[in-house]
Scaffold this active site. Structure first.
Site, PDB file in Angstrom:
ATOM      1  N   ASN A 131      35.431  49.239  35.693  1.00 36.64           N
ATOM      2  CA  ASN A 131      36.135  49.330  34.432  1.00 36.64           C
ATOM      3  C   ASN A 131      35.313  49.255  33.256  1.00 36.64           C
ATOM      4  O   ASN A 131      35.565  49.896  32.147  1.00 36.64           O
ATOM      5  CB  ASN A 131      37.413  48.331  34.405  1.00 36.64           C
ATOM      6  CG  ASN A 131      36.962  46.978  34.634  1.00 36.64           C
ATOM      7  OD1 ASN A 131      36.033  46.533  35.259  1.00 36.64           O
ATOM      8  ND2 ASN A 131      37.694  46.053  33.797  1.00 36.64           N
ATOM      9  N   GLY A 207      35.543  41.452  39.518  1.00 38.08           N
ATOM     10  CA  GLY A 207      36.308  42.532  40.067  1.00 38.08           C
ATOM     11  C   GLY A 207      37.605  41.730  40.470  1.00 38.08           C
ATOM     12  O   GLY A 207      38.049  40.902  39.892  1.00 38.08           O
ATOM     13  N   SER A 208      38.134  42.457  41.646  1.00 37.16           N
ATOM     14  CA  SER A 208      39.469  41.716  41.917  1.00 37.16           C
ATOM     15  C   SER A 208      39.511  40.516  42.467  1.00 37.16           C
ATOM     16  O   SER A 208      38.576  39.919  42.900  1.00 37.16           O
ATOM     17  CB  SER A 208      39.957  42.844  43.159  1.00 37.16           C
ATOM     18  OG  SER A 208      39.304  42.689  44.168  1.00 37.16           O
ATOM     19  N   THR A 209      40.686  39.778  42.190  1.00 42.24           N
ATOM     20  CA  THR A 209      40.967  38.517  42.854  1.00 42.24           C
ATOM     21  C   THR A 209      40.563  38.414  44.346  1.00 42.24           C
ATOM     22  O   THR A 209      40.280  37.585  44.697  1.00 42.24           O
ATOM     23  CB  THR A 209      42.209  37.953  42.285  1.00 42.24           C
ATOM     24  OG1 THR A 209      42.324  37.880  40.882  1.00 42.24           O
ATOM     25  CG2 THR A 209      42.498  36.510  42.721  1.00 42.24           C
ATOM     26  N   VAL A 211      38.842  40.300  46.331  1.00 40.60           N
ATOM     27  CA  VAL A 211      37.432  40.406  46.627  1.00 40.60           C
ATOM     28  C   VAL A 211      36.788  39.090  46.236  1.00 40.60           C
ATOM     29  O   VAL A 211      35.745  38.159  47.074  1.00 40.60           O
ATOM     30  CB  VAL A 211      36.532  41.458  46.610  1.00 40.60           C
ATOM     31  CG1 VAL A 211      35.256  41.342  46.654  1.00 40.60           C
ATOM     32  CG2 VAL A 211      37.194  42.804  46.763  1.00 40.60           C
ATOM     33  N   GLY A 212      37.217  38.604  45.107  1.00 47.38           N
ATOM     34  CA  GLY A 212      36.751  37.346  44.784  1.00 47.38           C
ATOM     35  C   GLY A 212      36.782  36.247  45.559  1.00 47.38           C
ATOM     36  O   GLY A 212      35.808  35.178  45.623  1.00 47.38           O
ATOM     37  N   GLU A 229      34.641  36.527  37.766  1.00 49.17           N
ATOM     38  CA  GLU A 229      35.595  37.043  36.850  1.00 49.17           C
ATOM     39  C   GLU A 229      36.661  38.045  37.079  1.00 49.17           C
ATOM     40  O   GLU A 229      36.194  39.048  37.655  1.00 49.17           O
ATOM     41  CB  GLU A 229      34.690  37.734  35.475  1.00 49.17           C
ATOM     42  CG  GLU A 229      33.574  37.214  34.681  1.00 49.17           C
ATOM     43  CD  GLU A 229      34.118  35.954  33.849  1.00 49.17           C
ATOM     44  OE1 GLU A 229      35.329  35.939  33.770  1.00 49.17           O
ATOM     45  OE2 GLU A 229      33.340  35.172  33.182  1.00 49.17           O
ATOM     46  N   CYS A 263      40.689  43.746  32.282  1.00 53.71           N
ATOM     47  CA  CYS A 263      40.972  42.488  32.930  1.00 53.71           C
ATOM     48  C   CYS A 263      41.671  41.823  31.643  1.00 53.71           C
ATOM     49  O   CYS A 263      42.713  40.759  32.134  1.00 53.71           O
ATOM     50  CB  CYS A 263      39.886  41.762  33.371  1.00 53.71           C
ATOM     51  SG  CYS A 263      38.386  41.798  32.308  1.00 53.71           S
ATOM     52  N   GLU A 433      31.102  33.171  30.935  1.00 55.55           N
ATOM     53  CA  GLU A 433      29.920  34.215  30.857  1.00 55.55           C
ATOM     54  C   GLU A 433      29.714  34.146  29.067  1.00 55.55           C
ATOM     55  O   GLU A 433      30.619  33.630  28.466  1.00 55.55           O
ATOM     56  CB  GLU A 433      30.092  35.626  31.124  1.00 55.55           C
ATOM     57  CG  GLU A 433      30.339  35.860  32.850  1.00 55.55           C
ATOM     58  CD  GLU A 433      30.265  37.235  33.199  1.00 55.55           C
ATOM     59  OE1 GLU A 433      31.486  37.752  33.078  1.00 55.55           O
ATOM     60  OE2 GLU A 433      29.175  37.501  33.866  1.00 55.55           O
TER      61      GLU A 433
HETATM   62  P1  NAD Z   1      36.976  45.302  43.486  1.00 52.22           P
HETATM   63  O1  NAD Z   1      37.053  43.900  43.754  1.00 52.22           O
HETATM   64  O2  NAD Z   1      37.267  46.246  44.486  1.00 52.22           O
HETATM   65  O3  NAD Z   1      35.483  45.847  43.192  1.00 52.22           O
HETATM   66  C1  NAD Z   1      34.208  45.066  42.469  1.00 52.22           C
HETATM   67  C2  NAD Z   1      32.938  45.187  42.853  1.00 52.22           C
HETATM   68  O4  NAD Z   1      33.029  44.589  44.067  1.00 52.22           O
HETATM   69  C3  NAD Z   1      32.690  46.758  43.500  1.00 52.22           C
HETATM   70  O5  NAD Z   1      31.311  46.568  43.059  1.00 52.22           O
HETATM   71  C4  NAD Z   1      32.772  46.769  44.635  1.00 52.22           C
HETATM   72  O6  NAD Z   1      31.723  47.513  45.261  1.00 52.22           O
HETATM   73  C5  NAD Z   1      32.321  45.111  44.971  1.00 52.22           C
HETATM   74  N1  NAD Z   1      32.896  44.857  46.394  1.00 52.22           N
HETATM   75  C6  NAD Z   1      33.847  45.206  47.080  1.00 52.22           C
HETATM   76  N2  NAD Z   1      34.197  44.585  48.152  1.00 52.22           N
HETATM   77  C7  NAD Z   1      33.169  43.538  48.363  1.00 52.22           C
HETATM   78  C8  NAD Z   1      32.762  42.897  49.323  1.00 52.22           C
HETATM   79  N3  NAD Z   1      33.462  42.738  50.377  1.00 52.22           N
HETATM   80  N4  NAD Z   1      31.654  42.035  49.059  1.00 52.22           N
HETATM   81  C9  NAD Z   1      30.758  42.225  47.961  1.00 52.22           C
HETATM   82  N5  NAD Z   1      31.331  43.115  46.937  1.00 52.22           N
HETATM   83  C10 NAD Z   1      32.347  43.889  47.101  1.00 52.22           C
HETATM   84  O7  NAD Z   1      37.305  45.462  41.945  1.00 52.22           O
HETATM   85  P2  NAD Z   1      37.555  47.099  41.240  1.00 52.22           P
HETATM   86  O8  NAD Z   1      38.832  47.594  41.700  1.00 52.22           O
HETATM   87  O9  NAD Z   1      36.301  47.468  41.006  1.00 52.22           O
HETATM   88  O10 NAD Z   1      37.783  46.568  39.808  1.00 52.22           O
HETATM   89  C11 NAD Z   1      39.196  46.236  39.305  1.00 52.22           C
HETATM   90  C12 NAD Z   1      39.369  44.657  39.219  1.00 52.22           C
HETATM   91  O11 NAD Z   1      38.349  43.782  38.713  1.00 52.22           O
HETATM   92  C13 NAD Z   1      40.550  44.241  38.492  1.00 52.22           C
HETATM   93  O12 NAD Z   1      41.201  43.376  39.277  1.00 52.22           O
HETATM   94  C14 NAD Z   1      40.417  43.509  37.235  1.00 52.22           C
HETATM   95  O13 NAD Z   1      41.043  42.654  36.673  1.00 52.22           O
HETATM   96  C15 NAD Z   1      38.981  43.026  37.602  1.00 52.22           C
HETATM   97  N6  NAD Z   1      38.036  42.698  36.475  1.00 52.22           N
HETATM   98  C16 NAD Z   1      37.945  41.447  35.933  1.00 52.22           C
HETATM   99  C17 NAD Z   1      37.183  41.215  34.976  1.00 52.22           C
HETATM  100  C18 NAD Z   1      36.908  39.985  34.272  1.00 52.22           C
HETATM  101  O14 NAD Z   1      36.180  39.597  33.512  1.00 52.22           O
HETATM  102  N7  NAD Z   1      37.808  38.903  34.703  1.00 52.22           N
HETATM  103  C19 NAD Z   1      36.592  42.278  34.487  1.00 52.22           C
HETATM  104  C20 NAD Z   1      36.792  43.673  34.924  1.00 52.22           C
HETATM  105  C21 NAD Z   1      37.458  43.747  35.819  1.00 52.22           C
END
Ligand code: NAD
Length: 453
Positions: A131, A207-209, A211-212, A229, A263, A433
């Site tokens: 994003n 990224g997404s909660t 995967v987090g 994050e 986000c 951060e």
């Molecule tokens: P995602 O979690 O699918 O992917 C994020 C990253 O993680 C990508 O580079 C992806 O390749 C990697 N990834 C996916 N699976 C993985 C795994 N098993 N192990 C290690 N890495 C892996 O999320 P997305 O769909 O790319 O992003 C959108 C999400 O991110 C939304 O939920 C959004 O709220 C969140 N986001 C949060 C913030 C914040 O600062 N809090 C900022 C931006 C986006």
């Protein structure tokens, strides 16, 4: 070699294809980063600072090129994309001042001298979502490098192009090979290897909660340091005593910026019941006035969604019969377009009220009083950001303290400044951060006692 097609979201046309690295190639990049750490950590602070400033200068010189890459690859409006490239420059400049100010403490103790050092961790793995490909990368790599770590960075599969270019610019700036490596590939292979490879000391994940949570569980195996994050479902709380006209005019930009793929998007607008009808009346022209279209045009305010998949996710929140109050416009034809959409659901358990949508869809809900506003704002698993609109200073402070979120703004939708801390409460993340303390997230404190008696 497997590759991944990278598309232009505004046209759905293929731009190029990018290599998907294997686990063995990821290990090789991590090995090189571990080797480079042994020299990078000993580079004199002023020299490390100089290299980061040179990197910042090169980003500045290539600002327009980087912005154009992001318009093409992520569908960001040209105005936003210029800001994003400028943000990488600013973050590098800000943390270029840090190596020479990475101060420890001298602590008074009996029988000797006690001092602390902020020791770099080693190799930091940074995993970036699609994003905001450039800023989120910079918020990780700039302070990590300034603290003396080396970095391997994985951009999202669908938006790798700006990170690849930043990696080239770092080398051109004189940052030694292995100190900052951009490696493309899938999350489940390259990203996950950052979690399992013991030579990676810390994973910084945005990224997404979903995967987090996996990363947090995986990192526990090695007690690996993490910053997370994650998602958000932030509230924009509008009190009747606010400048209602201004609050309504600004509300679309608090949620529809970057097509809502933010986000920090204020995706729940909570309005004091006595002002609810009047607010909706004023919100309608503001939403319909958002200029959605070709992201290359200077006047465009909102571009497409990033992918066909994201379009289908967002569309699922606005099925036939959804409580649509009104919608803006969006181009038809190729590309992943969705119009700004305002929903007025009757139930607090409606999916659009509860789940992160990550698209240009907002719900508007009424509240009764200050306590009710705080209760509804906090009725979510997330806690990233939020806004409060009121002309009563005491109320603004009380509500800001009451809302469980990391980043709040009063009479504004500002969330992220490189010089202030950013991060989430609850399931929006762990750690912070940016801001003056970011180097501490990329260091471990070492205490040394020297006997004098
Ligand atoms: P995602 O979690 O699918 O992917 C994020 C990253 O993680 C990508 O580079 C992806 O390749 C990697 N990834 C996916 N699976 C993985 C795994 N098993 N192990 C290690 N890495 C892996 O999320 P997305 O769909 O790319 O992003 C959108 C999400 O991110 C939304 O939920 C959004 O709220 C969140 N986001 C949060 C913030 C914040 O600062 N809090 C900022 C931006 C986006």
């Amino acid at each position: 070699m497997t590759t991944f097609d990278v598309l232009n979201p505004a046209t759905a046309a293929t731009i190029t294809s990018v290599k998907h690295s294997t686990v063995a190639e990821t290990d090789a990049a991590i090995d090189a980063a571990a080797k480079a750490f042994e020299t990078w950590r000993h580079v004199a602070p002023a020299d490390r600072a100089r290299l980061l400033r040179r990197f910042a200068d090169l980003v500045d010189q290539h600002l327009e090129e980087l912005a154009q890459i992001e318009v093409a690859n992520a569908g960001h409006t040209i105005g936003n994309a210029r800001w994003e490239a400028g943000n990488v420059r600013d973050v590098l400049e800000y943390y270029a001042a840090a190596p020479e100010r990475n101060l420890g403490k001298q602590i008074p103790v009996a029988g000797g001298l006690d001092i602390t050092f902020n020791e770099p961790l080693g190799v930091v793995g940074i995993i970036v979502p699609w994003n905001f490909p450039m800023p989120i990368a910079g918020w990780g790599f700039a302070p990590a490098l300034a603290a003396g770590n080396t970095v391997v960075l994985k951009p999202a599969e669908i938006t790798p192009l700006s990170a690849i270019r930043l990696g080239e610019l770092a080398l051109e700036a004189g940052i030694p090979a292995g100190v900052f490596t951009v490696i493309t590939g899938s999350g489940s292979e390259v990203g996950w290897r950052f979690v399992t490879n013991e030579k990676v000391a810390k994973v910084c994940f945005t990224g997404s909660t979903r995967v987090g949570k996996m990363i947090m569980a995986g990192a526990a195996e090695q007690v690996k340091r993490i910053t997370l994050e994650l998602g958000g479902k932030s509230a924009n709380i509008v009190f009747a005593d606010s400048d209602l006209e201004l609050a309504a005019a600004r509300a679309p930009y608090g949620v529809f910026d970057n097509a809502g793929q933010d986000c920090c998007a204020r995706s729940r607008i909570l309005v004091e019941r006595s002002a609810y009808d009047r607010f909706l009346e004023m919100l309608e022209p503001a939403v319909k006035g958002v200029k959605v279209g070709d992201p290359n045009l200077e006047e465009t305010e909102m571009g497409p969604l990033v992918s066909a998949q994201q379009l289908s996710v967002v569309s699922s929140f606005v099925p036939e019969g959804a409580p649509v109050a009104f919608q803006g416009t969006a181009p038809s034809g190729p590309g992943f377009w969705f119009p700004p959409t305002v929903l007025t659901p009757a139930s607090a358990s409606d999916r659009a009220v509860v789940e992160e949508i990550f698209g240009p869809v907002v719900v508007v809900l009424p509240f009764d009083d200050e306590a009710d506003a705080i209760r509804i704002a906090n009725d979510t698993a997330y806690g990233l950001s939020g806004s409060i609109w009121t002309n009563n200073v005491g109320k603004a402070i009380r509500v800001a303290r009451g809302v469980e979120a990391g980043n709040l703004s009063v009479n504004s939708h500002s969330s992220v400044r490189y010089n202030t801390p950013f991060g989430g409460f609850k399931q929006s993340g762990i750690g912070r951060e940016l801001g003056p303390d970011a180097l501490l997230s990329f260091s471990d404190v070492k205490n040394v006692f020297i006997a004098t008696e």
